[in-house]
Design an enzyme around this catalytic site. Sequence first.
Site, PDB file in Angstrom:
ATOM      1  N   ASP A  61      -0.893  -8.679   5.213  1.00 13.16           N
ATOM      2  CA  ASP A  61      -0.325  -7.367   5.529  1.00 13.16           C
ATOM      3  C   ASP A  61       0.071  -6.717   4.205  1.00 13.16           C
ATOM      4  O   ASP A  61       0.023  -7.351   3.143  1.00 13.16           O
ATOM      5  CB  ASP A  61       0.907  -7.532   6.437  1.00 13.16           C
ATOM      6  CG  ASP A  61       1.529  -6.184   6.808  1.00 13.16           C
ATOM      7  OD1 ASP A  61       0.778  -5.232   7.071  1.00 13.16           O
ATOM      8  OD2 ASP A  61       2.770  -6.075   6.819  1.00 13.16           O
ATOM      9  N   SER A  62       0.537  -5.473   4.290  1.00 12.89           N
ATOM     10  CA  SER A  62       1.042  -4.800   3.092  1.00 12.89           C
ATOM     11  C   SER A  62       2.368  -5.409   2.641  1.00 12.89           C
ATOM     12  O   SER A  62       2.758  -5.251   1.488  1.00 12.89           O
ATOM     13  CB  SER A  62       1.265  -3.322   3.395  1.00 12.89           C
ATOM     14  OG  SER A  62       2.218  -3.186   4.437  1.00 12.89           O
ATOM     15  N   CYS A 101       2.191  -0.948  14.420  1.00 13.19           N
ATOM     16  CA  CYS A 101       2.341  -1.341  13.014  1.00 13.19           C
ATOM     17  C   CYS A 101       3.098  -2.660  13.084  1.00 13.19           C
ATOM     18  O   CYS A 101       4.093  -2.767  13.810  1.00 13.19           O
ATOM     19  CB  CYS A 101       3.143  -0.299  12.241  1.00 13.19           C
ATOM     20  SG  CYS A 101       3.685  -0.894  10.610  1.00 13.19           S
ATOM     21  N   THR A 102       2.615  -3.666  12.344  1.00 12.76           N
ATOM     22  CA  THR A 102       3.208  -4.999  12.493  1.00 12.76           C
ATOM     23  C   THR A 102       4.645  -5.071  11.988  1.00 12.76           C
ATOM     24  O   THR A 102       5.350  -6.040  12.268  1.00 12.76           O
ATOM     25  CB  THR A 102       2.338  -6.063  11.791  1.00 12.76           C
ATOM     26  OG1 THR A 102       2.075  -5.623  10.449  1.00 12.76           O
ATOM     27  CG2 THR A 102       1.030  -6.268  12.531  1.00 12.76           C
ATOM     28  N   HIS A 103       5.088  -4.049  11.248  1.00  9.74           N
ATOM     29  CA  HIS A 103       6.501  -4.022  10.845  1.00  9.74           C
ATOM     30  C   HIS A 103       7.426  -3.672  12.015  1.00  9.74           C
ATOM     31  O   HIS A 103       8.600  -3.996  11.999  1.00  9.74           O
ATOM     32  CB  HIS A 103       6.737  -2.959   9.765  1.00  9.74           C
ATOM     33  CG  HIS A 103       6.300  -3.353   8.383  1.00  9.74           C
ATOM     34  ND1 HIS A 103       4.982  -3.425   8.011  1.00  9.74           N
ATOM     35  CD2 HIS A 103       7.020  -3.681   7.278  1.00  9.74           C
ATOM     36  CE1 HIS A 103       4.901  -3.774   6.734  1.00  9.74           C
ATOM     37  NE2 HIS A 103       6.128  -3.934   6.263  1.00  9.74           N
ATOM     38  N   TYR A 153       1.378   0.968   2.999  1.00  9.01           N
ATOM     39  CA  TYR A 153      -0.014   1.395   3.099  1.00  9.01           C
ATOM     40  C   TYR A 153      -0.129   2.730   3.838  1.00  9.01           C
ATOM     41  O   TYR A 153      -1.054   3.496   3.609  1.00  9.01           O
ATOM     42  CB  TYR A 153      -0.814   0.368   3.920  1.00  9.01           C
ATOM     43  CG  TYR A 153      -1.357  -0.825   3.173  1.00  9.01           C
ATOM     44  CD1 TYR A 153      -1.045  -1.076   1.839  1.00  9.01           C
ATOM     45  CD2 TYR A 153      -2.205  -1.721   3.826  1.00  9.01           C
ATOM     46  CE1 TYR A 153      -1.568  -2.190   1.193  1.00  9.01           C
ATOM     47  CE2 TYR A 153      -2.731  -2.825   3.187  1.00  9.01           C
ATOM     48  CZ  TYR A 153      -2.415  -3.064   1.870  1.00  9.01           C
ATOM     49  OH  TYR A 153      -2.939  -4.156   1.231  1.00  9.01           O
ATOM     50  N   GLY A 154       0.803   2.961   4.754  1.00 10.49           N
ATOM     51  CA  GLY A 154       0.668   4.006   5.769  1.00 10.49           C
ATOM     52  C   GLY A 154       0.453   5.408   5.270  1.00 10.49           C
ATOM     53  O   GLY A 154      -0.106   6.241   5.970  1.00 10.49           O
ATOM     54  N   CYS A 211      -2.266  -6.337  10.099  1.00  5.15           N
ATOM     55  CA  CYS A 211      -1.933  -5.015   9.585  1.00  5.15           C
ATOM     56  C   CYS A 211      -2.812  -4.022  10.330  1.00  5.15           C
ATOM     57  O   CYS A 211      -4.046  -4.136  10.304  1.00  5.15           O
ATOM     58  CB  CYS A 211      -2.240  -5.000   8.084  1.00  5.15           C
ATOM     59  SG  CYS A 211      -2.179  -3.353   7.353  1.00  5.15           S
ATOM     60  N   ASN A 212      -2.179  -3.087  11.016  1.00  2.00           N
ATOM     61  CA  ASN A 212      -2.942  -2.120  11.805  1.00  2.00           C
ATOM     62  C   ASN A 212      -3.767  -1.191  10.936  1.00  2.00           C
ATOM     63  O   ASN A 212      -4.896  -0.838  11.265  1.00  2.00           O
ATOM     64  CB  ASN A 212      -1.984  -1.295  12.671  1.00  2.00           C
ATOM     65  CG  ASN A 212      -1.371  -2.132  13.769  1.00  2.00           C
ATOM     66  OD1 ASN A 212      -1.850  -2.122  14.890  1.00  2.00           O
ATOM     67  ND2 ASN A 212      -0.330  -2.885  13.458  1.00  2.00           N
ATOM     68  N   GLU A 230      11.235  -2.819   4.967  1.00  4.96           N
ATOM     69  CA  GLU A 230      11.047  -3.460   3.653  1.00  4.96           C
ATOM     70  C   GLU A 230      12.346  -3.513   2.860  1.00  4.96           C
ATOM     71  O   GLU A 230      12.490  -4.326   1.957  1.00  4.96           O
ATOM     72  CB  GLU A 230       9.961  -2.724   2.859  1.00  4.96           C
ATOM     73  CG  GLU A 230       8.546  -2.939   3.387  1.00  4.96           C
ATOM     74  CD  GLU A 230       7.987  -4.352   3.156  1.00  4.96           C
ATOM     75  OE1 GLU A 230       8.308  -4.972   2.133  1.00  4.96           O
ATOM     76  OE2 GLU A 230       7.230  -4.835   4.034  1.00  4.96           O
TER      77      GLU A 230
HETATM   78  N1  DGL Z   1       2.251  -3.353   8.666  1.00  7.46           N
HETATM   79  C1  DGL Z   1       1.110  -2.544   8.412  1.00  7.46           C
HETATM   80  C2  DGL Z   1       0.500  -1.997   9.669  1.00  7.46           C
HETATM   81  O1  DGL Z   1       0.523  -2.699  10.654  1.00  7.46           O
HETATM   82  C3  DGL Z   1       1.196  -1.585   7.248  1.00  7.46           C
HETATM   83  C4  DGL Z   1       2.396  -0.749   7.183  1.00  7.46           C
HETATM   84  C5  DGL Z   1       2.508   0.015   5.867  1.00  7.46           C
HETATM   85  O2  DGL Z   1       2.475  -0.609   4.808  1.00  7.46           O
HETATM   86  O3  DGL Z   1       2.615   1.243   5.921  1.00  7.46           O
HETATM   87  O4  DGL Z   1      -0.062  -0.928   9.696  1.00  7.46           O
END
Ligand code: DGL
Length: 275
Positions: A10-11, A185-187, A42-43, A73-74, A153
């Site tokens: 993931d990011s 989003c996995t976060h 990443y988003g 990571c989506n 984060e």
């Molecule tokens: N956790 C990631 C996702 O599922 C990336 C989130 C990010 O870094 O913006 O998209």
Amino acid sequence: MNPSPIGVFDSGLGGLTVAAQILKKLPNEPIIYLADTAHVPYGERPLEEIQGFALDITRFLRSLGCKMVVMACNMSSAVALHPAKEAFTDIPVLGVIEPGVRAAVRLAGDRPIGVMATTGTVSSHAYSKAIHAASPDIDVYEQACPAFVPLVESGKQDSPQAYSAAREYAQILLDGNVGTIILGCTHYPFLFPAIAEAAGPAVTLVDPAEETVIEIEKTLVENDIQCPEGRASDHRFFCTGDPAGFAELGSRFLRSRIDRVEQAVWGVDIGKVLA
Ligand code: DGL
């Protein structure tokens, strides 16, 4: 049977929601987790850039001997899953979007589905395309939630800012009368209390991690690459940013101590392990 690890990336911290499910449901399987913390979030980045990161990381994990790579990571799943499947034909590469969609469509009945995701995932429309492929007539509302990843984060997932951002983002979906919201989003599962409060008891939140692990298990069995039973799991953690910061927050989020985080940097062809 194959004792090699499963690569998960993931990011940042988000993919630990998937890693935690693997540790719980597939306790024999060793994992290598990589957090691309030098590039999180990443988003808000261009989709081509994310695709490059995700392909580099998949190549790196494969170079470390991973028998499968899971894009936890989506964003990466939205833009890099299909190119990665084409580029790396010798190992299975899995994403989180289709498993999440399967679970949501099962639960939704005839009510609209809401998706909370990063700006990039929303702009890719990966969720609405996958939902409509599974269920063409269902209404889908996608909401970008750019404040969420930085809150997680920085360990502020339970802060007043998190609750207020969740209320703002949820309202737009509630106006569409959604019955389920995919945490796209996995976060976001780390913000579960804030999002659940904002969405209210009539809305079901879907964490794609649970269904993803079912798909991981099925793929291990189909390819006959499960880790032999009884083998002690030996996990490794990498990040591309500050290892100490990731070890501390990561241990909290994983609810399991991460003793050592190795740092990975990208070379021309594949990442290079520094420590
Ligand atoms: N956790 C990631 C996702 O599922 C990336 C989130 C990010 O870094 O913006 O998209």
